[in-house]
Design a protein around this motif. Structure first.
Motif, PDB file in Angstrom:
ATOM      1  N   ARG A   8     -69.282 -56.574  -5.825  1.00 43.54           N
ATOM      2  CA  ARG A   8     -68.930 -57.071  -7.185  1.00 43.54           C
ATOM      3  C   ARG A   8     -70.279 -56.899  -8.266  1.00 43.54           C
ATOM      4  NH1 ARG A   8     -65.559 -61.666  -5.025  1.00 43.54           N
ATOM      5  NH2 ARG A   8     -63.359 -60.990  -5.706  1.00 43.54           N
ATOM      6  N   ARG A   9     -70.989 -55.547  -7.906  1.00 39.47           N
ATOM      7  CA  ARG A   9     -72.081 -55.176  -8.675  1.00 39.47           C
ATOM      8  C   ARG A   9     -71.618 -54.907  -9.902  1.00 39.47           C
ATOM      9  NH1 ARG A   9     -76.512 -56.939  -6.006  1.00 39.47           N
ATOM     10  NH2 ARG A   9     -76.148 -56.712  -3.753  1.00 39.47           N
ATOM     11  N   PRO A  10     -72.217 -55.201 -11.106  1.00 44.49           N
ATOM     12  CA  PRO A  10     -71.835 -54.735 -12.445  1.00 44.49           C
ATOM     13  C   PRO A  10     -71.663 -53.182 -12.607  1.00 44.49           C
ATOM     14  CG  PRO A  10     -73.578 -56.451 -12.528  1.00 44.49           C
ATOM     15  CD  PRO A  10     -73.314 -55.923 -11.334  1.00 44.49           C
ATOM     16  N   ALA A  11     -72.473 -52.411 -12.019  1.00 43.18           N
ATOM     17  CA  ALA A  11     -72.649 -50.985 -12.189  1.00 43.18           C
ATOM     18  C   ALA A  11     -72.953 -50.112 -10.901  1.00 43.18           C
ATOM     19  CB  ALA A  11     -73.434 -50.696 -13.312  1.00 43.18           C
ATOM     20  N   LEU A  12     -72.716 -48.833 -10.906  1.00 43.70           N
ATOM     21  CA  LEU A  12     -73.502 -47.943 -10.093  1.00 43.70           C
ATOM     22  C   LEU A  12     -74.384 -47.285 -10.907  1.00 43.70           C
ATOM     23  CD1 LEU A  12     -73.752 -46.402  -7.601  1.00 43.70           C
ATOM     24  CD2 LEU A  12     -71.709 -44.994  -8.311  1.00 43.70           C
ATOM     25  N   ARG A  13     -75.605 -47.074 -10.724  1.00 42.87           N
ATOM     26  CA  ARG A  13     -76.617 -46.298 -11.275  1.00 42.87           C
ATOM     27  C   ARG A  13     -77.201 -45.136 -10.706  1.00 42.87           C
ATOM     28  NH1 ARG A  13     -79.211 -51.599 -14.188  1.00 42.87           N
ATOM     29  NH2 ARG A  13     -77.533 -52.027 -15.579  1.00 42.87           N
ATOM     30  N   LEU A  14     -77.921 -44.155 -11.248  1.00 42.87           N
ATOM     31  CA  LEU A  14     -78.807 -43.286 -10.478  1.00 42.87           C
ATOM     32  C   LEU A  14     -79.541 -42.586 -11.770  1.00 42.87           C
ATOM     33  CD1 LEU A  14     -77.392 -40.079 -11.274  1.00 42.87           C
ATOM     34  CD2 LEU A  14     -75.807 -40.861  -9.551  1.00 42.87           C
ATOM     35  N   THR A  15     -80.447 -41.870 -11.166  1.00 39.43           N
ATOM     36  CA  THR A  15     -81.185 -41.168 -12.013  1.00 39.43           C
ATOM     37  C   THR A  15     -81.335 -39.821 -11.702  1.00 39.43           C
ATOM     38  OG1 THR A  15     -82.943 -43.107 -12.365  1.00 39.43           O
ATOM     39  CG2 THR A  15     -83.774 -41.030 -13.058  1.00 39.43           C
ATOM     40  N   VAL A  16     -81.249 -38.550 -12.419  1.00 38.63           N
ATOM     41  CA  VAL A  16     -81.337 -37.281 -12.069  1.00 38.63           C
ATOM     42  C   VAL A  16     -82.096 -36.574 -13.004  1.00 38.63           C
ATOM     43  CG1 VAL A  16     -79.397 -37.069 -13.484  1.00 38.63           C
ATOM     44  CG2 VAL A  16     -79.719 -35.478 -11.429  1.00 38.63           C
ATOM     45  N   PHE A  17     -82.912 -35.347 -12.562  1.00 40.25           N
ATOM     46  CA  PHE A  17     -83.766 -34.632 -13.308  1.00 40.25           C
ATOM     47  C   PHE A  17     -82.604 -34.064 -14.416  1.00 40.25           C
ATOM     48  CE2 PHE A  17     -86.615 -34.170  -9.915  1.00 40.25           C
ATOM     49  CZ  PHE A  17     -87.925 -34.328 -10.556  1.00 40.25           C
ATOM     50  N   GLU A  18     -83.198 -33.786 -15.656  1.00 41.18           N
ATOM     51  CA  GLU A  18     -82.318 -33.602 -16.521  1.00 41.18           C
ATOM     52  C   GLU A  18     -81.677 -32.017 -16.633  1.00 41.18           C
ATOM     53  OE1 GLU A  18     -84.541 -33.610 -20.394  1.00 41.18           O
ATOM     54  OE2 GLU A  18     -85.965 -32.533 -19.621  1.00 41.18           O
ATOM     55  N   ASN A  19     -82.462 -31.114 -15.810  1.00 41.65           N
ATOM     56  CA  ASN A  19     -81.866 -29.803 -15.418  1.00 41.65           C
ATOM     57  C   ASN A  19     -81.161 -29.538 -14.037  1.00 41.65           C
ATOM     58  OD1 ASN A  19     -84.730 -30.072 -14.542  1.00 41.65           O
ATOM     59  ND2 ASN A  19     -85.036 -27.937 -14.669  1.00 41.65           N
ATOM     60  N   ASN A  20     -81.053 -30.672 -13.541  1.00 46.33           N
ATOM     61  CA  ASN A  20     -80.473 -30.585 -12.088  1.00 46.33           C
ATOM     62  C   ASN A  20     -78.863 -30.651 -12.297  1.00 46.33           C
ATOM     63  OD1 ASN A  20     -79.148 -31.057  -9.442  1.00 46.33           O
ATOM     64  ND2 ASN A  20     -80.938 -32.459  -9.043  1.00 46.33           N
ATOM     65  N   PRO A  21     -78.362 -29.313 -11.578  1.00 42.00           N
ATOM     66  CA  PRO A  21     -76.763 -29.228 -11.916  1.00 42.00           C
ATOM     67  C   PRO A  21     -75.950 -30.228 -11.260  1.00 42.00           C
ATOM     68  CG  PRO A  21     -77.902 -27.399 -10.608  1.00 42.00           C
ATOM     69  CD  PRO A  21     -79.032 -28.386 -10.954  1.00 42.00           C
ATOM     70  N   ALA A  22     -76.720 -31.173 -10.391  1.00 47.94           N
ATOM     71  CA  ALA A  22     -75.748 -32.291  -9.960  1.00 47.94           C
ATOM     72  C   ALA A  22     -75.340 -33.119 -11.159  1.00 47.94           C
ATOM     73  CB  ALA A  22     -76.739 -33.042  -8.773  1.00 47.94           C
ATOM     74  N   LYS A  23     -76.011 -33.058 -12.052  1.00 49.33           N
ATOM     75  CA  LYS A  23     -75.445 -33.855 -13.234  1.00 49.33           C
ATOM     76  C   LYS A  23     -73.989 -33.743 -13.758  1.00 49.33           C
ATOM     77  CE  LYS A  23     -76.453 -34.385 -18.194  1.00 49.33           C
ATOM     78  NZ  LYS A  23     -75.452 -33.544 -18.815  1.00 49.33           N
ATOM     79  N   VAL A  24     -73.589 -32.482 -13.515  1.00 55.12           N
ATOM     80  CA  VAL A  24     -72.200 -32.285 -13.754  1.00 55.12           C
ATOM     81  C   VAL A  24     -71.430 -32.942 -12.612  1.00 55.12           C
ATOM     82  CG1 VAL A  24     -70.459 -30.165 -13.718  1.00 55.12           C
ATOM     83  CG2 VAL A  24     -72.816 -30.070 -14.621  1.00 55.12           C
ATOM     84  N   LEU A  25     -71.537 -33.037 -11.448  1.00 53.94           N
ATOM     85  CA  LEU A  25     -70.931 -33.850 -10.525  1.00 53.94           C
ATOM     86  C   LEU A  25     -70.714 -35.333 -10.643  1.00 53.94           C
ATOM     87  CD1 LEU A  25     -69.400 -34.329  -7.738  1.00 53.94           C
ATOM     88  CD2 LEU A  25     -71.791 -34.548  -6.822  1.00 53.94           C
TER      89      LEU A  25
END
Length: 147
Positions: free
Chosen positions: A103-120
């Motif tokens: 029952r956490r309010p959110a799932l969060r992460l931080t990614v380098f702005e130019n990392n292609p994983a952002k699309v995933l």
């Protein structure tokens, strides 16, 4: 390919550190950041770490932390030979399910702005909610599941 999460043990630290350095060093260099093994080791010790195991091979790991506002993916690292086979997507689904169960309010992460994983991450429902230097802060609210 089937996947499984197994709790990491202290002896898995070297694997995780080496994989993360191999996967992320180019971003550290591009953004003029300093990679420190010691900093990784301290962070590892304070997190909940899971190995990602494929049918017969160790293929990566995910590192988590929590606070009252969210479950955080601190690291999600996959060996290059196993990328594009669904492991990252599967792990995000598993971690999102953990966040819902807790029952956490959110799932969060931080990614380098130019990392292609952002699309995933975007495909898995995480949205950019802020930017700090070269990093994007991404979040998926748990209540989105019930809309």
């Amino acid at each position: 390919m089937g996947f499984e999460l197994r709790p990491a043990r202290p002896q898995d630290l070297d694997f995780a550190r080496d994989l993360t350095c191999r996967n992320m060093l180019r971003y550290y260099i591009q953004h003029d950041l300093l990679w420190l093994d010691e900093a990784f080791d301290v962070a590892w010790a304070g997190r909940e770490n899971w190995l990602i195991v494929g049918d017969v091979a160790l293929i990566g790991y995910v590192s988590l932390s929590r606070d009252a506002s969210a479950l955080y993916i601190r690291e999600l690292q996959i060996l290059e030979a196993f990328r594009g086979q669904g492991a990252g997507s599967w792990v995000i689904d598993q971690v999102f399910a953990m966040a819902c169960k807790e029952r956490r309010p959110a799932l969060r992460l931080t990614v380098f702005e130019n990392n292609p994983a952002k699309v995933l991450y975007e495909r898995k429902g995480l949205k950019v909610v802020g930017k700090d230097q070269c990093f994007l802060r991404m979040q998926r609210d748990i209540n989105e599941l019930h809309r």
